[in-house]
Design a protein around this motif. Structure first.
Motif, PDB file in Angstrom:
ATOM      1  N   LEU A  65      50.531   5.824  22.716  1.00 18.84           N
ATOM      2  CA  LEU A  65      50.881   7.233  22.545  1.00 18.84           C
ATOM      3  C   LEU A  65      52.362   7.506  22.782  1.00 18.84           C
ATOM      4  N   ARG A  66      52.977   6.773  23.695  1.00 19.02           N
ATOM      5  CA  ARG A  66      54.421   6.940  23.921  1.00 19.02           C
ATOM      6  C   ARG A  66      55.190   6.616  22.632  1.00 19.02           C
ATOM      7  N   SER A  67      54.844   5.502  22.003  1.00 17.78           N
ATOM      8  CA  SER A  67      55.529   5.107  20.763  1.00 17.78           C
ATOM      9  C   SER A  67      55.286   6.120  19.658  1.00 17.78           C
ATOM     10  N   ARG A  68      54.068   6.611  19.569  1.00 16.95           N
ATOM     11  CA  ARG A  68      53.753   7.616  18.542  1.00 16.95           C
ATOM     12  C   ARG A  68      54.564   8.890  18.761  1.00 16.95           C
ATOM     13  N   GLU A  69      54.716   9.305  20.008  1.00 14.11           N
ATOM     14  CA  GLU A  69      55.483  10.521  20.274  1.00 14.11           C
ATOM     15  C   GLU A  69      56.973  10.297  20.051  1.00 14.11           C
ATOM     16  N   ILE A  70      57.485   9.113  20.344  1.00 15.52           N
ATOM     17  CA  ILE A  70      58.880   8.817  20.026  1.00 15.52           C
ATOM     18  C   ILE A  70      59.099   8.956  18.520  1.00 15.52           C
ATOM     19  N   ALA A  71      58.208   8.374  17.734  1.00 20.45           N
ATOM     20  CA  ALA A  71      58.324   8.463  16.276  1.00 20.45           C
ATOM     21  C   ALA A  71      58.219   9.911  15.801  1.00 20.45           C
ATOM     22  N   THR A  72      57.315  10.659  16.398  1.00 14.24           N
ATOM     23  CA  THR A  72      57.108  12.046  15.982  1.00 14.24           C
ATOM     24  C   THR A  72      58.315  12.909  16.352  1.00 14.24           C
ATOM     25  N   ILE A  73      58.820  12.753  17.559  1.00 17.25           N
ATOM     26  CA  ILE A  73      60.000  13.515  17.976  1.00 17.25           C
ATOM     27  C   ILE A  73      61.189  13.174  17.080  1.00 17.25           C
ATOM     28  N   ALA A  74      61.366  11.905  16.776  1.00 12.11           N
ATOM     29  CA  ALA A  74      62.460  11.497  15.883  1.00 12.11           C
ATOM     30  C   ALA A  74      62.285  12.119  14.496  1.00 12.11           C
ATOM     31  N   SER A  75      61.092  12.058  13.966  1.00 14.20           N
ATOM     32  CA  SER A  75      60.845  12.594  12.620  1.00 14.20           C
ATOM     33  C   SER A  75      61.063  14.091  12.547  1.00 14.20           C
ATOM     34  N   GLN A  85      57.228  22.866  15.885  1.00 19.01           N
ATOM     35  CA  GLN A  85      56.453  21.630  15.976  1.00 19.01           C
ATOM     36  C   GLN A  85      57.159  20.622  16.874  1.00 19.01           C
ATOM     37  N   LEU A  86      58.477  20.572  16.806  1.00 14.38           N
ATOM     38  CA  LEU A  86      59.237  19.670  17.671  1.00 14.38           C
ATOM     39  C   LEU A  86      59.004  20.018  19.138  1.00 14.38           C
ATOM     40  N   LYS A  87      58.994  21.308  19.457  1.00 13.34           N
ATOM     41  CA  LYS A  87      58.758  21.715  20.845  1.00 13.34           C
ATOM     42  C   LYS A  87      57.374  21.281  21.316  1.00 13.34           C
ATOM     43  N   VAL A  88      56.376  21.431  20.471  1.00 10.88           N
ATOM     44  CA  VAL A  88      55.026  20.980  20.832  1.00 10.88           C
ATOM     45  C   VAL A  88      55.040  19.489  21.140  1.00 10.88           C
ATOM     46  N   HIS A  89      55.755  18.715  20.325  1.00  7.03           N
ATOM     47  CA  HIS A  89      55.753  17.263  20.513  1.00  7.03           C
ATOM     48  C   HIS A  89      56.693  16.801  21.623  1.00  7.03           C
ATOM     49  N   ILE A  90      57.674  17.598  21.975  1.00  5.08           N
ATOM     50  CA  ILE A  90      58.449  17.286  23.177  1.00  5.08           C
ATOM     51  C   ILE A  90      57.549  17.469  24.400  1.00  5.08           C
ATOM     52  N   HIS A  91      56.771  18.554  24.409  1.00  4.39           N
ATOM     53  CA  HIS A  91      55.758  18.722  25.467  1.00  4.39           C
ATOM     54  C   HIS A  91      54.824  17.514  25.485  1.00  4.39           C
ATOM     55  N   ALA A  92      54.371  17.112  24.302  1.00  2.00           N
ATOM     56  CA  ALA A  92      53.456  15.968  24.205  1.00  2.00           C
ATOM     57  C   ALA A  92      54.113  14.708  24.742  1.00  2.00           C
ATOM     58  N   GLY A  93      55.389  14.497  24.408  1.00  2.00           N
ATOM     59  CA  GLY A  93      56.101  13.330  24.927  1.00  2.00           C
ATOM     60  C   GLY A  93      56.099  13.305  26.449  1.00  2.00           C
ATOM     61  N   LEU A  94      56.352  14.456  27.049  1.00  2.00           N
ATOM     62  CA  LEU A  94      56.293  14.536  28.511  1.00  2.00           C
ATOM     63  C   LEU A  94      54.879  14.247  29.012  1.00  2.00           C
ATOM     64  N   ASN A  95      53.867  14.777  28.290  1.00  2.13           N
ATOM     65  CA  ASN A  95      52.467  14.562  28.681  1.00  2.13           C
ATOM     66  C   ASN A  95      52.056  13.096  28.657  1.00  2.13           C
ATOM     67  N   VAL A  96      52.641  12.320  27.733  1.00  4.56           N
ATOM     68  CA  VAL A  96      52.237  10.911  27.614  1.00  4.56           C
ATOM     69  C   VAL A  96      53.195   9.971  28.346  1.00  4.56           C
ATOM     70  N   GLY A  97      54.104  10.540  29.141  1.00 12.83           N
ATOM     71  CA  GLY A  97      54.919   9.703  30.010  1.00 12.83           C
ATOM     72  C   GLY A  97      56.355   9.449  29.604  1.00 12.83           C
ATOM     73  N   LEU A  98      56.830  10.095  28.554  1.00 19.62           N
ATOM     74  CA  LEU A  98      58.246   9.949  28.226  1.00 19.62           C
ATOM     75  C   LEU A  98      59.063  10.739  29.237  1.00 19.62           C
ATOM     76  N   SER A  99      60.205  10.203  29.603  1.00 21.09           N
ATOM     77  CA  SER A  99      61.100  10.933  30.498  1.00 21.09           C
ATOM     78  C   SER A  99      61.968  11.885  29.673  1.00 21.09           C
ATOM     79  N   ARG A 100      62.565  12.821  30.347  1.00 21.09           N
ATOM     80  CA  ARG A 100      63.492  13.731  29.682  1.00 21.09           C
ATOM     81  C   ARG A 100      64.664  12.952  29.097  1.00 21.09           C
TER      82      ARG A 100
END
Length: 143
Positions: A65-75, A85-100
């Protein structure tokens, strides 16, 4: 269908249930807000959002999920016009363990490929999400 997936009432229910579980664990409240916002205008589209991206794609085993969110945030950053949509996925990135810092670096990387305006828009979206997360954290600490 690809991968031998069959369509039918039972499989559609599996996709929906799998999609709801993925939506809960990935996007949490932000994802549910999107689904709720579609309820009065396009409830079928809300179901499609749960089934296809979350029930089919996010649930695949090939990436974590971390890799998927990195790809999604980049896209979404590279698109330059998908701030909600980017804001939703930045939240998601935080939810799946990405750091700020990781999220910020992904967005900055997009300046090379999508241009400075897209990266700037992405950074301002991240700034808003981080501020919202800080405000929620401060509120939770007061309670």
């Amino acid at each position: 269908m690809p991968g031998g997936t069959q369509s039918g009432p039972d499989n559609d229910q599996d996709r929906l249930a799998r999609g709801r579980r993925a939506l809960d664990s990935i996007d949490g409240e932000a994802g549910h807000n999107v689904i709720a916002a579609l309820a009065d205008i396009a409830p079928d589209f809300a179901t499609y959002v749960i089934e296809f991206p979350f029930g089919d794609i996010y649930s695949r085993p090939g990436l974590d999920l971390r890799s998927r969110e990195i790809a999604t945030i980049a896209s979404l950053t590279a698109l330059g016009n998908a701030s909600p949509q980017l804001k939703v996925h930045i939240h998601a990135g935080l939810n799946v363990g990405l750091s700020r810092d990781e999220i910020t670096e992904v967005i900055m990387q997009m300046a090379v490929y999508a241009g400075f305006p897209a990266a700037l828009n992405g950074l301002f979206a991240a700034k808003a999400v981080f501020a919202e997360a800080d405000a929620k954290g401060a509120e939770a600490a007061r309670v």
